[in-house]
Motif scaffolding. Sequence first.
Motif, mmCIF file in Angstrom:
data_model
loop_
_atom_site.group_PDB
_atom_site.id
_atom_site.type_symbol
_atom_site.label_atom_id
_atom_site.label_comp_id
_atom_site.label_asym_id
_atom_site.label_seq_id
_atom_site.Cartn_x
_atom_site.Cartn_y
_atom_site.Cartn_z
ATOM 1 N N THR A 68 0.845 -1.192 0.000
ATOM 2 C CA THR A 68 0.000 0.000 0.000
ATOM 3 C C THR A 68 0.880 1.241 0.000
ATOM 4 O O THR A 68 2.112 1.159 0.024
ATOM 5 C CB THR A 68 -0.917 0.034 1.232
ATOM 6 O OG1 THR A 68 -0.122 0.298 2.404
ATOM 7 C CG2 THR A 68 -1.642 -1.290 1.417
ATOM 8 N N GLU A 69 0.251 2.402 0.024
ATOM 9 C CA GLU A 69 1.006 3.655 0.050
ATOM 10 C C GLU A 69 1.795 3.808 1.342
ATOM 11 O O GLU A 69 2.763 4.570 1.391
ATOM 12 C CB GLU A 69 0.048 4.835 -0.115
ATOM 13 C CG GLU A 69 -0.650 4.856 -1.458
ATOM 14 C CD GLU A 69 -1.697 5.941 -1.529
ATOM 15 O OE1 GLU A 69 -1.564 6.934 -0.786
ATOM 16 O OE2 GLU A 69 -2.635 5.812 -2.327
ATOM 17 N N GLN A 70 1.380 3.098 2.384
ATOM 18 C CA GLN A 70 2.061 3.212 3.668
ATOM 19 C C GLN A 70 3.188 2.195 3.848
ATOM 20 O O GLN A 70 3.894 2.223 4.848
ATOM 21 C CB GLN A 70 1.054 3.061 4.823
ATOM 22 C CG GLN A 70 0.133 4.271 5.016
ATOM 23 C CD GLN A 70 -0.870 4.436 3.904
ATOM 24 O OE1 GLN A 70 -1.513 3.473 3.484
ATOM 25 N NE2 GLN A 70 -1.027 5.663 3.426
ATOM 26 N N THR A 71 3.351 1.298 2.889
ATOM 27 C CA THR A 71 4.425 0.310 2.993
ATOM 28 C C THR A 71 5.775 1.018 3.002
ATOM 29 O O THR A 71 6.009 1.945 2.239
ATOM 30 C CB THR A 71 4.355 -0.681 1.819
ATOM 31 O OG1 THR A 71 3.092 -1.352 1.835
ATOM 32 C CG2 THR A 71 5.474 -1.711 1.908
ATOM 33 N N GLU A 72 6.665 0.559 3.868
ATOM 34 C CA GLU A 72 7.968 1.200 4.004
ATOM 35 C C GLU A 72 8.776 1.078 2.714
ATOM 36 O O GLU A 72 8.724 0.060 2.031
ATOM 37 C CB GLU A 72 8.735 0.561 5.165
ATOM 38 C CG GLU A 72 10.003 1.317 5.551
ATOM 39 C CD GLU A 72 10.660 0.730 6.780
ATOM 40 O OE1 GLU A 72 11.681 1.287 7.223
ATOM 41 O OE2 GLU A 72 10.147 -0.291 7.300
ATOM 42 N N THR A 73 9.504 2.130 2.397
ATOM 43 C CA THR A 73 10.313 2.138 1.184
ATOM 44 C C THR A 73 11.748 1.734 1.489
ATOM 45 O O THR A 73 12.366 2.253 2.415
ATOM 46 C CB THR A 73 10.310 3.525 0.525
ATOM 47 O OG1 THR A 73 10.699 4.516 1.487
ATOM 48 C CG2 THR A 73 8.927 3.871 0.007
ATOM 49 N N HIS A 74 12.261 0.790 0.683
ATOM 50 C CA HIS A 74 13.656 0.342 0.786
ATOM 51 C C HIS A 74 14.174 0.047 -0.622
ATOM 52 O O HIS A 74 14.334 -1.116 -0.999
ATOM 53 C CB HIS A 74 13.771 -0.913 1.660
ATOM 54 C CG HIS A 74 13.537 -0.679 3.111
ATOM 55 N ND1 HIS A 74 14.379 0.067 3.894
ATOM 56 C CD2 HIS A 74 12.519 -1.075 3.911
ATOM 57 C CE1 HIS A 74 13.915 0.107 5.135
ATOM 58 N NE2 HIS A 74 12.784 -0.570 5.171
ATOM 59 N N PRO A 75 14.422 1.063 -1.422
ATOM 60 C CA PRO A 75 14.883 0.810 -2.796
ATOM 61 C C PRO A 75 16.189 0.027 -2.811
ATOM 62 O O PRO A 75 17.036 0.199 -1.942
ATOM 63 C CB PRO A 75 15.065 2.218 -3.371
ATOM 64 C CG PRO A 75 15.208 3.116 -2.179
ATOM 65 C CD PRO A 75 14.380 2.503 -1.105
#
Length: 277
Positions: A136-143
């Motif tokens: 979702t939009e709230q999922t943590e980002t870890h590129p």
Amino acid sequence: MTWLVTGGAGYIGSHVVRAFVEAGIEPVVVDDLSSGHRAFVPDGTGSAPAVPFVEASILDTETLVATMRDHDVTGVVHLAGFKYAGESVKRPRHTYTQNVTGTVSLLDAMAQTDVTRIVFSSSAATYGTPDVDLVTEQTETHPESPYGESKLVGEWLLADEARAADATGGTPFRHTSLRYFNVVGSGSPDLYDTSPHNLFPLVLDALLEGRTPASTAPTTPRPTAPACATTCTSPTSPSRTSPPRRRSRRAASSRPSTTSAPATASPCGRSWTRWPA
């Protein structure tokens, strides 16, 4: 009302341009044709009216300014950039120049022409390899690649511009970022994905020809079956709580292999689930 579409001669950009035309919105395209095709932009010879086209890089701020002024641009859809996650690992400086410096150049041009609305084509690569089944939009980002990192930095740039405008009492800077997963299909027979790095067109093309899907691209690109090409997106509100970082290769390889796919709740919803391995 005219909207500038950077990368408007590309696969996704050409669909956006045609959607604008159908909606009565006048687009103007800027594209350096590094991966786009001039033929994807209507030139008036077909059923669609001609769309103004400027062949230029988004790094050329002066040309962007001139284009915005000449066409009285009121908003921007920013799709131009270096879009290959795997290749970005080999070419990090090129990736950051095109995706981060290019976005700064565009924002400079917008500031000089008082344009304060932008839709930014970000990427699901900002998530890396999620630890959850539902993204979702709230999922943590870890590129996990320079490409994903550059897209996340682009989101931050827009958020910072908005905060700066609010702090100075200027015209509000309105922005949204769209995090794409795999975009598949064509809204028109003459628009298709010609990238040699995108998996789905290669697989579908092989299946249509009765071949076993392989890693090599067919010699003649063919349009895939009609599908949603421009609306499978997720508006995001970028968070600055965690900096972009890459997961270790060991951590990434320990997870079961999965393939991202749109959720079945709607044809092109704002949340995605994943097929089990």
